[in-house]
Scaffold this active site. Structure first.
Site, PDB file in Angstrom:
ATOM      1  N   GLU A 476      -4.244 117.437  90.337  1.00 19.34           N
ATOM      2  CA  GLU A 476      -5.508 116.780  89.992  1.00 19.34           C
ATOM      3  C   GLU A 476      -6.414 117.815  89.330  1.00 19.34           C
ATOM      4  O   GLU A 476      -6.445 117.936  88.142  1.00 19.34           O
ATOM      5  CB  GLU A 476      -6.176 116.161  91.224  1.00 19.34           C
ATOM      6  N   GLU A 751     -10.128 118.714 102.611  1.00 18.53           N
ATOM      7  CA  GLU A 751     -10.351 117.375 102.073  1.00 18.53           C
ATOM      8  C   GLU A 751     -10.507 116.352 103.199  1.00 18.53           C
ATOM      9  O   GLU A 751     -11.291 115.419 103.104  1.00 18.53           O
ATOM     10  CB  GLU A 751      -9.146 116.985 101.202  1.00 18.53           C
TER      11      GLU A 751
HETATM   12  C1  BGC Z   1      -9.522 113.166  94.733  1.00 19.21           C
HETATM   13  C2  BGC Z   1     -10.912 113.002  95.210  1.00 19.21           C
HETATM   14  C3  BGC Z   1     -11.522 111.801  94.611  1.00 19.21           C
HETATM   15  C4  BGC Z   1     -10.681 110.645  95.061  1.00 19.21           C
HETATM   16  C5  BGC Z   1     -11.169 109.340  94.607  1.00 19.21           C
HETATM   17  C6  BGC Z   1      -8.737 111.971  95.159  1.00 19.21           C
HETATM   18  O1  BGC Z   1      -7.426 112.023  94.798  1.00 19.21           O
HETATM   19  O2  BGC Z   1      -8.960 114.346  95.161  1.00 19.21           O
HETATM   20  O3  BGC Z   1     -11.559 113.945  95.811  1.00 19.21           O
HETATM   21  O4  BGC Z   1     -12.855 111.636  94.756  1.00 19.21           O
HETATM   22  O5  BGC Z   1      -9.338 110.802  94.701  1.00 19.21           O
HETATM   23  O6  BGC Z   1     -11.042 108.520  95.618  1.00 19.21           O
END
Ligand code: BGC
Length: 893
Positions: A476, A751
């Site tokens: 990402e 996270e």
């Molecule tokens: C990301 C996030 C993002 C989210 C959206 C994830 O895969 O890492 O932090 O805001 O997707 O829901």
């Protein structure tokens, strides 16, 4: 000598810290009317600016003298002289008068230098290599070079450069500049940055050579979680203009032409997610020097449909640089035979490898944030991002290697193929980040809380790499808007993010749809893949919340005005989505992303409905647009959006709030958002806050909130009489809590609350980053409530601050400091037996409202120099001008 000393002693008023836009002595800016800021120094309390005078000169000729301007503005003062010329250095000084009639000496000289202000200033053509089948799959990094002869001594020389893909430049074998990942990441299809370099010292009369190496980077490497590549294009390109002024006044320009040659070199593959493959045997020794024989190199090709020059812009933010080096704190061999280096800190960057071995030996470096139970690298959570570097030795002596166009998120490096036993000099951690000035400091008597602050700062350092990203390790590393929005207030305490976010907001506006909708990530690289990749509550609201947050932090009305159309467009989109009843019944939403989920019936999870969240955010954004309109003097708009806010508020109450103060589904997030966004009638706030506190208590002082609820939780509890509950949550060590990851050895923010579960198993590898800053949004509360430093939206940028420390949580001291544009604000308190002692520093040209809780004016010592002191219910408000103060409150009662 004596008179100089005397002057220093007597002269108490000074000016320093001169900035232009967001930078100190910037080289290559393109703002037609740059804004100037300065700091006042004074040895006396209550120093405020009464007037200023700015003088700007060019080649020692005065081009603008503002004259004495009666004003207290010392930040973002607009240059008012004649139109600026391209490629020109403007030198400026400022002096100030204070309200006591003193005048400062002229400041030391500072400068700004313009870049290429007009598209027509670019005479160079875009060049690249001949099209190749590897263009679309990622191939070797191309090298470009050109030898040239200079016919005299050089007075000054500049390179203006950018690329499709990433570039590194060399002149006569020396690296040009220390920026990494240039030209940076913007919405390339609309905005492309170029950099300006002063290369005077790298040139000489006679033969010279310039070289450039390009990498795939964000432009055409892997990007996004669907395995896509070539998001912006397939062919790399270079645009470079070397402009020379000789001492005898002649000028010369070296631009790509048929004399430029290209080849490949040692970088066989490089990819932001994948890592770099480097064969040192393929190095072209001396390729960026004049004498190099490039006859076997191919001629460059001119790109057929290059980006228009009108798309080029100068950077607003400092570049990405190497910012810290880390030594290994442990080295061991894993069961699978890998040598594992522990750098002691999760971060973003790479490893510098030092080896000595035979030519052709391949050393492989893998990177991971955590180890699994066997002590091997845990890489499942990286998904498709291999983050692996491969280095083939050239042989014949010690070799040092660092990759060029990739970065990794990691703490551990697993190395295979080392030709000799490893020691602590084999691997060095190189931390890379946007090189932002650290503006915050926060420390308390509790070491776990201090570690939390450390983890928040490292989460920010890791994810502020030209764009505010979600994470630095898996496939990402994107500019997720929701993450940026919730973290922005904390970010602006820790670092000077003014230029960083101003740049990103330029991309927000550029990538916004004509409907006002905003993509999930900025720069928008998911849009092509997903029709849904836009218009999401709490994420797209970044278009409104981030500009407002920057305005509060830096007081930059220019930026607010620039973003205002984008802010308004987003709220209008929400209005259309909501329809006549003003309730936004959503399509796709992320909701309170990663809120606690639990299968345990005794501790149920907490899902806050997405239509509740969408309508709450709609109201909040309408409210902020109204406030922005007020700040910008747009009275009509302010009234319109104030009315809209009231209407959405009413709709929200009808739909989601009971007469007894029950809100939504009774989740912590529901209460936190409703109260934080001022959605409840005054009569219900108390009842709603009590319900929130009760839920926290019922769960043994634990939270259930996700990305959107978390930032508001402690401010709402602390602001509604539940400070003890707020502290209880913050100091909670058991899962789920902020400190739980620290008890598991976290060195950055996770996270998920349960990235590593209490039973030591990992959360789902499909989404388990150990370096995501969103939950670090609690940092703003730590600075403002514990430390006590709070910015005032009515008097933004730190021109007036609130000092409101609220001791609790068993802490015996806390110190917070914030470097605003005016200077250093400090609030430092300690409990000294029955006494509460508060030290406060207020920078010149600002004031502070010091609020001492639960005391009486009679019990306060140290307020002698204050401008005002008042009893406000059970609190004491002391208004002070600049200077240092110590207040002591005796709590004998
Ligand atoms: C990301 C996030 C993002 C989210 C959206 C994830 O895969 O890492 O932090 O805001 O997707 O829901």
């Amino acid at each position: 000598m004596i008179s100089v000393l005397l002057a220093v002693v007597i002269q108490q008023l000074g000016v320093t810290g001169l900035r232009v836009e967001y930078l100190t002595n910037p080289l290559g800016i393109d703002t037609p009317r740059p804004r100037l800021s300065w700091r006042i120094t004074s040895t006396e309390r209550n120093t405020a600016q009464a007037a200023y005078e700015v003088r700007v000169s060019r080649n020692e000729t005065l081009v603008w003298d503002s004259g004495r301007i009666a004003s207290d503005s010392s930040v973002f003062v607009t240059y008012g002289g004649p139109a600026l010329a391209s490629r020109t250095r403007y030198v400026w000084r400022v002096r100030v008068w204070d309200t006591k009639g003193r005048v400062s000496p002229w400041s030391a000289a500072a400068f700004w230098e313009t870049g290429l202000m007009q598209p027509s200033d670019w005479t160079a053509a875009w060049v690249g290599t001949a099209p190749s089948p590897t263009d679309s799959v990622g191939g070797p990094s191309p090298l470009f070079r050109r030898a040239f002869r200079l016919t005299g001594a050089v007075a000054s020389a500049r390179i203006y450069a950018t690329s499709l893909g990433l570039y590194e430049l060399y002149l006569n074998g020396q690296r040009v500049g220390d920026g990494l990942f240039t030209p940076g990441w913007t919405s390339y299809n609309r905005r492309l940055q170029y950099q300006t370099y002063d290369v005077t010292a790298l040139l000489r009369s006679g033969p010279n050579a310039v070289g450039a190496e390009l990498g795939d980077g964000w432009y055409r490497g892997q990007l996004g979680f669907n395995g896509q590549r070539n998001v912006y294009g397939k062919r790399l390109g270079l645009l470079l203009q070397l402009e020379i002024r000789y001492q005898d006044g002649r000028t010369e320009r070296i631009v790509p032409d048929s004399a430029w040659r290209t080849s490949t070199g040692p970088i066989l593959a490089s990819d932001i997610y994948g890592g770099e493959t480097y064969d040192a045997r393929q190095e072209r020794i001396g390729w960026a020097n004049a004498g190099y024989d490039d006859r076997t190199w191919a001629p460059v090709q001119t790109l057929e449909s290059p980006p228009p020059k009108s798309r080029l812009l100068a950077p607003e933010s400092p570049p990405v640089r190497r910012v810290v080096e880390l030594r290994p704190v442990g080295i061991r061999r894993s069961a699978s035979g890998e040598t594992i280096f522990d750098l002691g800190q999760n971060f973003t960057g790479w490893a510098r490898l030092k080896v000595n071995g035979t030519a052709g030996t391949v050393v492989t470096l893998r990177f991971a944030e955590v180890l699994d139970r066997r002590g091997d690298l845990y890489t499942e959570n990286l998904r498709r991002a291999n983050q692996t570097d491969r280095y083939t030795l050239r042989g014949g002596g010690p070799e040092t290697y660092e990759p060029h166009f990739t970065f990794h998120g990691f703490r551990y490096v697993g190395v295979r193929g080392l030709p000799a036993a490893a020691d602590s000099s084999t691997i060095t951690g190189i931390v890379v980040s946007s090189d932002l000035q650290e503006t915050g400091a926060f420390e308390t008597s509790d070491s776990l809380l201090n570690q939390l602050q450390h983890n928040i700062v490292w989460g920010q350092r890791s994810n502020f790499l030209d764009v505010p990203t979600d994470c630095p390790q898996r496939d990402e590393r994107l500019g997720w808007t929701g993450d940026a929005q919730v973290f922005a207030p904390t970010a602006a305490y820790n670092f000077d993010v003014s230029g960083f976010f101003s740049k990103w907001l330029g991309d927000v506006a550029a990538d916004q749809d004509v409907s006002g909708s905003l993509p999930w990530v900025i720069p928008d690289v998911l849009h092509a893949d997903s029709a849904n990749a836009s218009g999401t509550a709490g994420w797209s609201d970044a278009a409104v919340i981030v500009p407002w947050t920057m305005y509060v932090a830096y007081g930059d009305r220019g930026l607010l005005a620039r973003q205002y159309p984008s802010m308004r467009a987003w709220v209008e989109f929400e209005r259309r989505r909501a329809g006549a009843d003003l309730l936004w019944q959503p399509g796709w939403q992320f909701g309170d992303w990663l809120a606690l989920h639990s299968d345990d019936p005794s501790y149920p999870g907490a899902t806050t409905n997405t239509d509740f969240i969408a309508t709450a955010y709609f109201a909040h954004s309408a409210d902020l647009v109204a406030q922005a309109a007020r700040a910008l003097g747009k009275g009509d708009d302010a009234e319109r959006y104030e009315a809209l806010f009231r209407d959405v508020q009413a709709a929200f109450n009808r739909e989601f709030v009971s007469a007894t103060g029950r809100v939504g589904e009774n989740t912590q997030t529901a209460y936190a958002l409703a109260i934080a966004f001022h959605l409840l009638p005054d009569s219900l706030i108390r009842a709603a806050a009590d319900r929130l506190a009760a839920d926290v208590q019922a769960r043994g002082v634990h939270l259930t909130t996700g990305f959107l609820g978390t930032p508001q939780l402690l401010p709402v509890l602390g602001g509604t009489g539940h400070l003890d509950v707020a502290y209880g949550l913050l100091m909670q060590r058991s899962y789920p809590s902020w400190l739980y990851p620290i008890t598991r050895g976290a060195t950055t923010m996770w996270e998920r609350w349960d990235g590593i579960r209490p039973d030591s198993s990992f959360e789902d590898a499909g989404m388990n980053s150990f370096n995501h800053y969103a939950f670090g949004a609690v940092g703003a509360w730590m600075y403002s409530a514990i430390g006590g430093i709070q910015l005032d939206p009515q008097v933004p940028g730190g021109k007036a601050v609130w000092i409101t420390p609220q001791p609790g949580g068993g802490l015996t001291f806390a110190r917070a400091a914030l470097e605003t544009l005016y200077g250093r604000v400090m609030s430092s308190w300690k409990l000294d037996g029955p006494r509460f002692v508060l030290d406060v520093t207020v920078p010149p040209n600002t004031s502070a409202n010091v609020l001492l809780w639960g005391t009486t004016a009679q019990a306060v010592r140290g307020a002698e120099g204050a401008r005002d002191i008042q009893q406000r219910d059970r609190d004491v408000l002391i208004v002070v001008g600049s200077g240092n103060y110590q207040f002591t409150v005796s709590r004998s009662n």
